[in-house]
Design a protein around this motif. Structure first.
Motif, PDB file in Angstrom:
ATOM      1  N   GLY A 138      51.586  -7.418 -22.957  1.00 33.19           N
ATOM      2  CA  GLY A 138      52.788  -6.628 -23.177  1.00 33.19           C
ATOM      3  C   GLY A 138      54.072  -7.423 -23.239  1.00 33.19           C
ATOM      4  N   SER A 139      53.994  -8.745 -23.217  1.00 31.84           N
ATOM      5  CA  SER A 139      55.203  -9.557 -23.271  1.00 31.84           C
ATOM      6  C   SER A 139      55.814  -9.509 -24.673  1.00 31.84           C
ATOM      7  CB  SER A 139      54.915 -10.996 -22.860  1.00 31.84           C
ATOM      8  OG  SER A 139      53.902 -11.564 -23.676  1.00 31.84           O
ATOM      9  N   ARG A 140      57.132  -9.695 -24.720  1.00 35.30           N
ATOM     10  CA  ARG A 140      57.843  -9.568 -25.998  1.00 35.30           C
ATOM     11  C   ARG A 140      58.979 -10.578 -26.110  1.00 35.30           C
ATOM     12  NH1 ARG A 140      58.345  -2.887 -26.622  1.00 35.30           N
ATOM     13  NH2 ARG A 140      56.175  -2.493 -26.020  1.00 35.30           N
ATOM     14  N   VAL A 141      59.186 -11.037 -27.331  1.00 38.86           N
ATOM     15  CA  VAL A 141      60.380 -11.790 -27.690  1.00 38.86           C
ATOM     16  C   VAL A 141      61.213 -10.874 -28.577  1.00 38.86           C
ATOM     17  CG1 VAL A 141      61.330 -13.802 -28.882  1.00 38.86           C
ATOM     18  CG2 VAL A 141      59.158 -13.998 -27.612  1.00 38.86           C
ATOM     19  N   VAL A 142      62.404 -10.527 -28.119  1.00 43.55           N
ATOM     20  CA  VAL A 142      63.285  -9.642 -28.870  1.00 43.55           C
ATOM     21  C   VAL A 142      64.519 -10.440 -29.294  1.00 43.55           C
ATOM     22  CG1 VAL A 142      64.647  -7.522 -28.854  1.00 43.55           C
ATOM     23  CG2 VAL A 142      62.500  -7.634 -27.571  1.00 43.55           C
ATOM     24  N   LEU A 241      66.872  -2.521 -26.194  1.00 35.56           N
ATOM     25  CA  LEU A 241      66.064  -2.027 -25.082  1.00 35.56           C
ATOM     26  C   LEU A 241      64.832  -1.278 -25.575  1.00 35.56           C
ATOM     27  CD1 LEU A 241      69.066  -1.072 -22.892  1.00 35.56           C
ATOM     28  CD2 LEU A 241      67.178  -2.518 -22.099  1.00 35.56           C
ATOM     29  N   ARG A 242      64.973  -0.554 -26.660  1.00 36.13           N
ATOM     30  CA  ARG A 242      63.789   0.110 -27.202  1.00 36.13           C
ATOM     31  C   ARG A 242      62.791  -0.927 -27.710  1.00 36.13           C
ATOM     32  NH1 ARG A 242      63.188   5.327 -31.346  1.00 36.13           N
ATOM     33  NH2 ARG A 242      60.945   5.542 -30.933  1.00 36.13           N
ATOM     34  N   ALA A 243      63.291  -1.930 -28.427  1.00 34.13           N
ATOM     35  CA  ALA A 243      62.409  -2.990 -28.908  1.00 34.13           C
ATOM     36  C   ALA A 243      61.707  -3.698 -27.753  1.00 34.13           C
ATOM     37  CB  ALA A 243      63.213  -3.997 -29.732  1.00 34.13           C
ATOM     38  N   ALA A 244      62.391  -3.782 -26.620  1.00 33.22           N
ATOM     39  CA  ALA A 244      61.857  -4.517 -25.476  1.00 33.22           C
ATOM     40  C   ALA A 244      60.917  -3.702 -24.605  1.00 33.22           C
ATOM     41  CB  ALA A 244      63.012  -5.036 -24.617  1.00 33.22           C
ATOM     42  N   THR A 245      61.071  -2.377 -24.596  1.00 31.99           N
ATOM     43  CA  THR A 245      60.357  -1.598 -23.575  1.00 31.99           C
ATOM     44  C   THR A 245      59.542  -0.407 -24.078  1.00 31.99           C
ATOM     45  OG1 THR A 245      62.207  -0.073 -23.125  1.00 31.99           O
ATOM     46  CG2 THR A 245      62.190  -2.183 -21.939  1.00 31.99           C
ATOM     47  N   ASP A 246      59.820   0.102 -25.252  1.00 30.34           N
ATOM     48  CA  ASP A 246      59.096   1.279 -25.734  1.00 30.34           C
ATOM     49  C   ASP A 246      57.625   0.916 -25.952  1.00 30.34           C
ATOM     50  OD1 ASP A 246      58.017   3.442 -27.103  1.00 30.34           O
ATOM     51  OD2 ASP A 246      59.713   3.673 -28.469  1.00 30.34           O
ATOM     52  N   PRO A 247      56.692   1.594 -25.290  1.00 28.88           N
ATOM     53  CA  PRO A 247      55.274   1.259 -25.440  1.00 28.88           C
ATOM     54  C   PRO A 247      54.772   1.415 -26.871  1.00 28.88           C
ATOM     55  CG  PRO A 247      55.619   2.674 -23.528  1.00 28.88           C
ATOM     56  CD  PRO A 247      56.911   2.664 -24.284  1.00 28.88           C
ATOM     57  N   VAL A 249      56.226   0.424 -29.602  1.00 29.28           N
ATOM     58  CA  VAL A 249      56.709  -0.628 -30.499  1.00 29.28           C
ATOM     59  C   VAL A 249      55.587  -1.609 -30.816  1.00 29.28           C
ATOM     60  CG1 VAL A 249      58.227  -2.645 -30.625  1.00 29.28           C
ATOM     61  CG2 VAL A 249      59.119  -0.462 -29.802  1.00 29.28           C
ATOM     62  N   THR A 250      55.512  -2.004 -32.071  1.00 28.13           N
ATOM     63  CA  THR A 250      54.562  -3.028 -32.493  1.00 28.13           C
ATOM     64  C   THR A 250      55.317  -4.231 -33.051  1.00 28.13           C
ATOM     65  OG1 THR A 250      54.351  -1.964 -34.667  1.00 28.13           O
ATOM     66  CG2 THR A 250      52.732  -1.376 -32.986  1.00 28.13           C
ATOM     67  N   GLY A 251      54.624  -5.341 -33.169  1.00 28.58           N
ATOM     68  CA  GLY A 251      55.261  -6.584 -33.571  1.00 28.58           C
ATOM     69  C   GLY A 251      55.780  -6.562 -35.000  1.00 28.58           C
ATOM     70  N   GLY A 252      56.827  -7.355 -35.239  1.00 26.91           N
ATOM     71  CA  GLY A 252      57.387  -7.492 -36.573  1.00 26.91           C
ATOM     72  C   GLY A 252      58.216  -6.309 -37.010  1.00 26.91           C
ATOM     73  N   ARG A 253      58.692  -5.489 -36.059  1.00 24.15           N
ATOM     74  CA  ARG A 253      59.511  -4.328 -36.399  1.00 24.15           C
ATOM     75  C   ARG A 253      60.974  -4.613 -36.100  1.00 24.15           C
ATOM     76  NH1 ARG A 253      55.489  -3.889 -38.691  1.00 24.15           N
ATOM     77  NH2 ARG A 253      53.956  -2.199 -38.598  1.00 24.15           N
ATOM     78  N   TYR A 254      61.832  -3.717 -36.596  1.00 24.27           N
ATOM     79  CA  TYR A 254      63.282  -3.908 -36.517  1.00 24.27           C
ATOM     80  C   TYR A 254      63.907  -2.575 -36.147  1.00 24.27           C
ATOM     81  CZ  TYR A 254      67.940  -5.410 -38.322  1.00 24.27           C
ATOM     82  OH  TYR A 254      69.262  -5.742 -38.481  1.00 24.27           O
ATOM     83  N   LEU A 269      63.472   3.012 -35.827  1.00 22.62           N
ATOM     84  CA  LEU A 269      62.927   1.964 -36.678  1.00 22.62           C
ATOM     85  C   LEU A 269      63.741   1.908 -37.964  1.00 22.62           C
ATOM     86  CD1 LEU A 269      60.493  -0.032 -36.790  1.00 22.62           C
ATOM     87  CD2 LEU A 269      59.256   1.744 -38.038  1.00 22.62           C
ATOM     88  N   VAL A 270      64.236   0.710 -38.332  1.00 23.47           N
ATOM     89  CA  VAL A 270      65.036   0.555 -39.540  1.00 23.47           C
ATOM     90  C   VAL A 270      64.424  -0.540 -40.411  1.00 23.47           C
ATOM     91  CG1 VAL A 270      67.163   1.391 -38.456  1.00 23.47           C
ATOM     92  CG2 VAL A 270      66.635  -1.058 -38.397  1.00 23.47           C
ATOM     93  N   THR A 271      65.015  -0.734 -41.572  1.00 21.06           N
ATOM     94  CA  THR A 271      64.495  -1.691 -42.543  1.00 21.06           C
ATOM     95  C   THR A 271      65.504  -2.801 -42.763  1.00 21.06           C
ATOM     96  OG1 THR A 271      63.289   0.083 -43.660  1.00 21.06           O
ATOM     97  CG2 THR A 271      63.609  -1.964 -44.888  1.00 21.06           C
ATOM     98  N   SER A 272      65.047  -4.021 -42.793  1.00 19.21           N
ATOM     99  CA  SER A 272      65.931  -5.148 -43.065  1.00 19.21           C
ATOM    100  C   SER A 272      65.916  -5.474 -44.556  1.00 19.21           C
ATOM    101  CB  SER A 272      65.528  -6.363 -42.239  1.00 19.21           C
ATOM    102  OG  SER A 272      64.212  -6.785 -42.554  1.00 19.21           O
ATOM    103  N   SER A 273      66.757  -6.397 -44.966  1.00 17.20           N
ATOM    104  CA  SER A 273      66.929  -6.722 -46.375  1.00 17.20           C
ATOM    105  C   SER A 273      65.669  -7.318 -46.987  1.00 17.20           C
ATOM    106  CB  SER A 273      68.081  -7.714 -46.545  1.00 17.20           C
ATOM    107  OG  SER A 273      67.707  -8.980 -46.009  1.00 17.20           O
ATOM    108  N   ALA A 274      65.587  -7.240 -48.302  1.00 14.65           N
ATOM    109  CA  ALA A 274      64.455  -7.846 -49.012  1.00 14.65           C
ATOM    110  C   ALA A 274      64.401  -9.349 -48.757  1.00 14.65           C
ATOM    111  CB  ALA A 274      64.562  -7.552 -50.506  1.00 14.65           C
ATOM    112  N   ASP A 275      65.562  -9.994 -48.716  1.00 12.45           N
ATOM    113  CA  ASP A 275      65.592 -11.443 -48.483  1.00 12.45           C
ATOM    114  C   ASP A 275      64.940 -11.810 -47.156  1.00 12.45           C
ATOM    115  OD1 ASP A 275      66.860 -11.965 -50.870  1.00 12.45           O
ATOM    116  OD2 ASP A 275      68.864 -12.126 -50.002  1.00 12.45           O
ATOM    117  N   SER A 276      65.097 -10.961 -46.145  1.00 13.56           N
ATOM    118  CA  SER A 276      64.541 -11.290 -44.826  1.00 13.56           C
ATOM    119  C   SER A 276      63.022 -11.314 -44.838  1.00 13.56           C
ATOM    120  CB  SER A 276      65.041 -10.294 -43.777  1.00 13.56           C
ATOM    121  OG  SER A 276      64.443  -9.016 -43.948  1.00 13.56           O
TER     122      SER A 276
END
Length: 309
Positions: A138-142, A241-247, A249-254, A269-276
């Motif tokens: 359950g560890s995360r890098v946010v 905080l949601r990215a860090a703690t919401d059960p 959440v899955t990896g690679g999300r924004y 949950l939002v979407t990042s740019s095409a370049d990203s």
């Protein structure tokens, strides 16, 4: 559970260790405060230890302060060594600290300040601490990005340090775009491990002191109009905080605010740019970042076709 995601939905954090960079003020402070109030052991990783101690005194819970200057690789290595010595396990690494729209300056290692602090500093810190997260379920890098990743944003591989010309707005865009590319590339590397995930967030338009270095043409109108379009730091911290703690959440999300234009509102949950999502650029940035920082990530191999963006 339906409805808006609020502070009250942060799960119990007892037994978890969270490191929050830039946690003496603004978004970082609110992130640290809410985690500590939910029971986490929180480390405020800050450049100014005196300010960090004053911030820690305002938080109820198990809070300590760690000296960390993200504009110095020596400081990052020293902080990482101290954190590793005092924390055999880390559950959350929240890469929150940042500088915005600064005049052109360089870090102690000669990197352009915004790219060096916002991206390279966090890249190095994550690499040096990652083996403390990998065994922890359950560890995360946010990593905190910004809507600025869409504004005049590109990775200028031919002039990463802005030595030929400099735009403080475009340089900020590059740094915040790099934050997202790093998150997505890291998630691909973490996916085979299965215990640690990498997630990104942005605070929308939050009322903090980040604009203090903005050009006058931006800073003055933004300050005057702030009450109309910004939200308090407590709300701006919720996507992190949601990215860090919401059960869920899955990896690679924004995650970012759910209101109009992602300026304000409860996190979603939002979407990042095409370049990203350009994997070729992500991998090139990863290689360059390893070369510039001298930090190689442990026990993770590139999974170019793995999960993540």
């Amino acid at each position: 559970m339906n409805g808006n995601w609020t502070e009250q939905r942060i799960p119990d954090q007892h037994g978890r260790v969270a490191i929050v960079t830039g946690a003496n003020t603004g978004l970082g402070f609110e992130t640290a405060r809410m985690l500590a109030e939910r029971g986490a052991k929180v480390v405020l990783a800050v450049r100014d230890v005196d300010k960090g101690e004053r911030a820690a005194a305002r938080i109820s819970g198990d809070v300590t302060v760690q000296a960390l200057d993200l504009a110095s690789l020596d400081s990052i290595r020293s902080a990482a060594a101290e954190l590793r010595a005092s924390h055999p396990r880390i559950d959350l690494l929240i890469n929150n600290a940042g500088v915005m729209h600064t005049p052109r300056r360089t870090t102690a290692d000669g990197f352009e300040l915004q790219f060096g602090t916002n991206h390279l500093g966090h890249f190095a810190l994550t690499g040096l601490l990652l083996d403390r997260l990998l065994p922890v379920p359950g560890s995360r890098v946010v990593t905190v990005s910004s809507m600025g990743h869409r504004i005049r944003a590109a990775i200028h591989f031919d002039d990463l340090q802005w030595e030929r010309s400099y735009s403080r707005i475009a340089a900020y865009g590059q740094a915040k775009l790099a934050n997202l590319m790093f998150t997505y590339a890291l998630q691909r590397r973490l996916a085979p491990n299965g215990t640690t995930i990498a997630v990104a967030a942005h605070p929308g338009a939050s009322n903090t002191d980040l604009l203090r270095n903005a050009p006058t043409v931006i800073r003055v109108p933004a300050t005057r109009l702030a009450p109309l379009y910004t939200q308090k730091a407590e709300m701006g911290a919720l996507p992190t905080l949601r990215a860090a703690t919401d059960p869920a959440v899955t990896g690679g999300r924004y995650y970012g605010p759910g209101g109009r234009g992602e300026m304000r509102g409860h996190p979603k949950l939002v979407t990042s740019s095409a370049d990203s999502h350009d994997r070729t650029a992500q991998e090139r940035l990863w290689t360059v970042s390893e070369e510039l920082t001298g930090v190689a990530f442990p026990a993770v191999a590139a999974q170019r076709n793995g999960s993540g963006s």
